[in-house]
Scaffold this motif. Sequence first.
Motif, PDB file in Angstrom:
ATOM      1  N   LYS A 118      78.979  85.691  15.434  1.00 26.16           N
ATOM      2  CA  LYS A 118      78.958  86.108  16.706  1.00 26.16           C
ATOM      3  C   LYS A 118      79.279  87.524  17.190  1.00 26.16           C
ATOM      4  O   LYS A 118      78.467  88.000  17.888  1.00 26.16           O
ATOM      5  N   ALA A 119      80.175  88.043  16.270  1.00 22.85           N
ATOM      6  CA  ALA A 119      80.621  89.359  16.396  1.00 22.85           C
ATOM      7  C   ALA A 119      79.914  90.364  15.781  1.00 22.85           C
ATOM      8  O   ALA A 119      79.614  91.474  16.594  1.00 22.85           O
ATOM      9  N   PHE A 120      79.415  90.142  14.768  1.00 20.97           N
ATOM     10  CA  PHE A 120      78.501  91.203  13.840  1.00 20.97           C
ATOM     11  C   PHE A 120      77.094  91.020  13.664  1.00 20.97           C
ATOM     12  O   PHE A 120      76.418  91.822  13.189  1.00 20.97           O
TER      13      PHE A 120
ATOM     14  N   LYS B 109      87.324  95.718  15.899  1.00 21.29           N
ATOM     15  CA  LYS B 109      86.134  96.091  16.672  1.00 21.29           C
ATOM     16  C   LYS B 109      86.733  95.760  18.185  1.00 21.29           C
ATOM     17  O   LYS B 109      86.179  96.374  19.068  1.00 21.29           O
ATOM     18  N   LYS B 110      87.676  94.637  18.519  1.00 21.79           N
ATOM     19  CA  LYS B 110      87.876  94.583  19.732  1.00 21.79           C
ATOM     20  C   LYS B 110      89.142  95.295  20.343  1.00 21.79           C
ATOM     21  O   LYS B 110      89.038  96.030  21.278  1.00 21.79           O
TER      22      LYS B 110
ATOM     23  N   LEU C 131      82.505  83.185  13.407  1.00 23.96           N
ATOM     24  CA  LEU C 131      83.041  84.351  14.470  1.00 23.96           C
ATOM     25  C   LEU C 131      82.497  85.568  14.078  1.00 23.96           C
ATOM     26  O   LEU C 131      82.107  86.574  14.615  1.00 23.96           O
ATOM     27  N   GLY C 132      82.176  85.736  12.429  1.00 24.19           N
ATOM     28  CA  GLY C 132      81.414  87.104  12.278  1.00 24.19           C
ATOM     29  C   GLY C 132      79.954  86.842  12.525  1.00 24.19           C
ATOM     30  O   GLY C 132      79.521  88.136  12.809  1.00 24.19           O
TER      31      GLY C 132
ATOM     32  N   TYR D  10      87.132  91.926  13.063  1.00 25.04           N
ATOM     33  CA  TYR D  10      86.846  91.373  14.570  1.00 25.04           C
ATOM     34  C   TYR D  10      87.958  92.177  15.317  1.00 25.04           C
ATOM     35  O   TYR D  10      87.654  92.616  16.461  1.00 25.04           O
TER      36      TYR D  10
END
Length: 280
Positions: free
Chosen positions: A68-70, A141-142, A65-66, A138
């Motif tokens: 992909k997101a960051f 951020k969203k 997840l990290g 996350y």
Amino acid sequence: MKKKLINLLLILFGNACIAFAVNTLILEHGIICGGVSGIGSAVEHYFGIPVSLVVGILNIALFFLGLKAFGKEFAMSIIISTFAFPAFLEFFDRSPFHGYLNDSLLAMAIGGCLVGLGIGVVIKANASTGGVDILAQYIHKKFEIPVYIVLNVIDVLILAFQITYSDTTNVIYGIIMTFVSSTMLKKTLSSGRSLIQLTIISDSYEEIKKMILHEMDAGVTMILSEKGYTEKSSKLITTVIQYQKLPKMKENIREIDPMAFIIVAKIEEVGGKGFTMERQ
């Protein structure tokens, strides 16, 4: 290369401290805890799945997840902890380090200190322990919800799951342990050579400066100032010394100027020439 190796060892050491505390102190005494370890504890209680396995699966999922997101840079800061922490949990679960402490209060205090120390060491090695922190970042951020609020909500939910099968004492211990680990984390992040900073106001600033430089073997910074009442120009003297030098320093200042105004302040860490670098 040497610095990278040292950081790697620090990250491993930090994760080992956390895993040791969680496995042999916190969970063994039924003390509730937050983060992925708390989730693992709840899952093990209700479904019988080992904590280390649950933590490993969650850490890997949160790692991706990290990533992909960051991006890769963020992922690299948590990759070691992602795999090291569940591995250490499994190691200590199979180790003989169990049943060595029968006092739950002492286990809470030591466990909280070790968790705070471990997290602090990992952060000082320019890395992260990952876990639910990634989920909090996350969500921030969203939805632009502050990270600390998200983390608090997540931890409350994790603790709530454990409250259903924990007694009141262990619940209270878990809450206190949060403060203990937080205090230890702050101490670890600010650790260094605890020293004393002196600010001296005196008309005899030149004599005091020479005394500090030549007799006390300490550095001096002179700051231009103006006296509030007389509006005369002057200079402030500031210096940083070890605790044991303070009595002698004050005595020397009083001999030069009995009316000197001295401010003494404790500082947590000092770096630079003469402290973390060789004095030329």
